[in-house]
Design an enzyme around this catalytic site. Structure first.
Site, short mmCIF file in Angstrom:
data_model
loop_
_atom_site.label_atom_id
_atom_site.label_comp_id
_atom_site.label_asym_id
_atom_site.label_seq_id
_atom_site.Cartn_x
_atom_site.Cartn_y
_atom_site.Cartn_z
N ASP A 190 0.86 -1.19 0.00
CA ASP A 190 0.00 0.00 0.00
C ASP A 190 0.89 1.24 0.00
O ASP A 190 2.08 1.15 0.30
CB ASP A 190 -0.94 0.00 1.23
CG ASP A 190 -2.26 0.70 0.95
OD1 ASP A 190 -2.22 1.90 0.60
OD2 ASP A 190 -3.32 0.06 1.04
N TYR A 197 -13.18 5.10 -14.00
CA TYR A 197 -13.20 3.98 -13.03
C TYR A 197 -14.06 2.84 -13.59
O TYR A 197 -13.65 1.67 -13.56
CB TYR A 197 -13.75 4.50 -11.71
CG TYR A 197 -13.94 3.48 -10.61
CD1 TYR A 197 -12.87 3.10 -9.79
CD2 TYR A 197 -15.20 2.93 -10.35
CE1 TYR A 197 -13.06 2.18 -8.76
CE2 TYR A 197 -15.39 2.01 -9.32
CZ TYR A 197 -14.31 1.64 -8.53
OH TYR A 197 -14.50 0.75 -7.50
N LYS A 247 -12.90 -0.89 -14.45
CA LYS A 247 -13.50 -2.01 -13.74
C LYS A 247 -14.18 -2.99 -14.70
O LYS A 247 -14.22 -4.19 -14.45
CB LYS A 247 -14.47 -1.50 -12.68
CG LYS A 247 -13.78 -0.83 -11.50
CD LYS A 247 -12.99 -1.85 -10.69
CE LYS A 247 -12.23 -1.25 -9.53
NZ LYS A 247 -11.44 -2.26 -8.79
N VAL A 278 -20.21 -1.37 -0.54
CA VAL A 278 -19.65 -1.92 0.70
C VAL A 278 -19.40 -0.80 1.70
O VAL A 278 -18.87 0.25 1.34
CB VAL A 278 -18.33 -2.67 0.40
CG1 VAL A 278 -17.82 -3.34 1.67
CG2 VAL A 278 -18.53 -3.68 -0.71
N1 NAD Z 1 -16.19 -0.04 -1.19
C1 NAD Z 1 -17.05 -0.33 -2.15
O1 NAD Z 1 -18.24 -0.07 -2.01
C2 NAD Z 1 -16.57 -0.98 -3.43
C3 NAD Z 1 -17.54 -1.21 -4.42
C4 NAD Z 1 -17.16 -1.83 -5.59
C5 NAD Z 1 -15.83 -2.22 -5.77
N2 NAD Z 1 -14.92 -2.00 -4.80
C6 NAD Z 1 -13.54 -2.42 -5.06
O2 NAD Z 1 -13.02 -3.13 -3.94
C7 NAD Z 1 -11.63 -2.84 -3.81
C8 NAD Z 1 -11.36 -2.23 -2.44
O3 NAD Z 1 -12.17 -1.07 -2.30
P1 NAD Z 1 -12.16 -0.18 -1.00
O4 NAD Z 1 -13.50 0.45 -0.92
O5 NAD Z 1 -11.63 -0.91 0.16
O6 NAD Z 1 -11.12 0.97 -1.44
P2 NAD Z 1 -10.33 2.03 -0.54
O7 NAD Z 1 -10.14 3.24 -1.40
O8 NAD Z 1 -10.99 2.18 0.78
O9 NAD Z 1 -8.92 1.31 -0.31
C9 NAD Z 1 -8.07 1.10 -1.40
C10 NAD Z 1 -6.67 0.86 -0.88
O10 NAD Z 1 -5.79 0.86 -2.03
C11 NAD Z 1 -4.68 1.67 -1.73
N3 NAD Z 1 -4.11 2.25 -2.94
C12 NAD Z 1 -4.66 3.17 -3.76
N4 NAD Z 1 -3.80 3.52 -4.72
C13 NAD Z 1 -2.67 2.79 -4.52
C14 NAD Z 1 -1.41 2.74 -5.17
N5 NAD Z 1 -1.12 3.53 -6.22
N6 NAD Z 1 -0.48 1.88 -4.71
C15 NAD Z 1 -0.74 1.11 -3.62
N7 NAD Z 1 -1.91 1.13 -2.96
C16 NAD Z 1 -2.87 1.98 -3.39
C17 NAD Z 1 -5.25 2.77 -0.82
O11 NAD Z 1 -4.22 3.44 -0.09
C18 NAD Z 1 -6.20 1.98 0.05
O12 NAD Z 1 -5.56 1.44 1.20
C19 NAD Z 1 -11.28 -1.88 -4.95
O13 NAD Z 1 -10.79 -2.64 -6.05
C20 NAD Z 1 -12.61 -1.25 -5.30
O14 NAD Z 1 -12.66 -0.78 -6.62
C21 NAD Z 1 -15.26 -1.37 -3.63
#
Ligand code: NAD
Length: 263
Positions: A50, A168, A172, A201
């Site tokens: 991260d 995005y 995706k 989520v």
């Molecule tokens: N939360 C939701 O409702 C939701 C919905 C659909 C899909 N998703 C997918 O689930 C996954 C996790 O989502 P989330 O909500 O926990 O996201 P989030 O933004 O809360 O966490 C993402 C993590 O990725 C890290 N990150 C971002 N850019 C980075 C980089 N360049 N290098 C290294 N680390 C990096 C961030 O620091 C963070 O810790 C993602 O792929 C997201 O697209 C989430």
């Protein structure tokens, strides 16, 4: 809309996940953080990458007493040299990689008229490109051991009429194609590749961005089940897909979205 108030169940135990070498991208916070906790809880050996150093280090410290304490590595996945170096370091330390969870992403909103070529490249790099290059970095050892699992994290967003998320959603959507392509190429080496498709989520970031009664009601009304999807629900599906119980699951998309068809 009244949501279910059922408690989050504990995780099933998958004995074959014990001692597995697991790499989780974006494991410092959100769903990725819960993936770290869930795989560590199975007795797996977890390395997580991260850019968020403080939460990454805090999570590693919180889990230091686990049978295998997880290892946090600072890595900006936009930097492909740093990505390759991180995977080389993990392979050197672990002797191989069994499971890769391509979870990191960033869902910042953008208006079409504001998108520049540089921003396009940046959004593809943060949401799509690293998933391929992390898989490329992991498949060498997976091929040698004739076993492996890759889970790519997609999103419900492009399956619904979301707004101000064109790049995005494009990235995706591509991830589902990427998973299918990798699954076909890697299947003969007994490497399974699937897409996990989360719905809305409840994460710290999403709560900070969107938590209003109107938004909560919109999500609940659009879902078949009037209950929020928690990070543990995504982790539970991921544990199953990573385990041998899913040994005939590959090349597909698995939704965990409470049946979100949209409002
Ligand atoms: N939360 C939701 O409702 C939701 C919905 C659909 C899909 N998703 C997918 O689930 C996954 C996790 O989502 P989330 O909500 O926990 O996201 P989030 O933004 O809360 O966490 C993402 C993590 O990725 C890290 N990150 C971002 N850019 C980075 C980089 N360049 N290098 C290294 N680390 C990096 C961030 O620091 C963070 O810790 C993602 O792929 C997201 O697209 C989430």
């Amino acid at each position: 809309m009244t949501a279910f108030a059922d408690p989050t169940p504990g995780y099933a135990t998958y004995p074959d996940l014990r001692d597995k070498r697991v790499v989780i991208t974006g494991g410092g916070s959100g769903i990725g953080g819960e993936l770290v906790r869930a795989f560590v809880g199975q007795g797996a050996r977890v390395w997580f990458l991260d850019i968020a150093d403080a939460p990454g280090q805090a999570l590693a410290a919180a889990l230091h007493a686990a049978p295998h304490a997880p290892r946090f590595l600072h890595c900006d996945l936009l930097d492909l040299d740093a990505l390759a170096a991180s995977f080389a370091a993990i392979e050197h330390e672990a002797g191989g990689i069994d499971i890769l969870l391509n979870n990191a992403a960033n869902d910042d909103r953008h208006r079409i008229e504001d998108v520049t070529p540089a921003y396009w490249e940046n959004r593809m790099a943060v949401n799509l490109r690293h998933q391929f290059f992390c898989a490329q970095a992991a498949v060498g050892s997976m091929r040698r051991q004739q076993a492996g699992v890759i889970l790519n994290f997609g999103s419900i967003s492009w399956h619904l009429p979301h707004t101000e998320l064109a790049l995005y959603m494009t990235a995706k959507a591509a991830i589902e194609g990427l998973s299918r392509a990798l699954a076909r190429d890697l299947g003969p080496d007994q490497i399974r590749v699937n897409t996990v498709v989360p719905g809305a989520v409840r994460t710290p970031r999403q709560e900070a961005l969107w938590h209003t009664p109107d938004e909560e009601n919109r999500i609940l009304a659009g879902q078949c089940l009037p209950a929020r999807v928690e990070m543990q629900d995504v982790a539970a599906l991921s544990l199953f897909l990573a385990s041998n119980n899913a040994r005939r699951c590959s090349g597909r998309e698995y939704f965990v979205d409470a049946g979100w068809y949209g409002a």
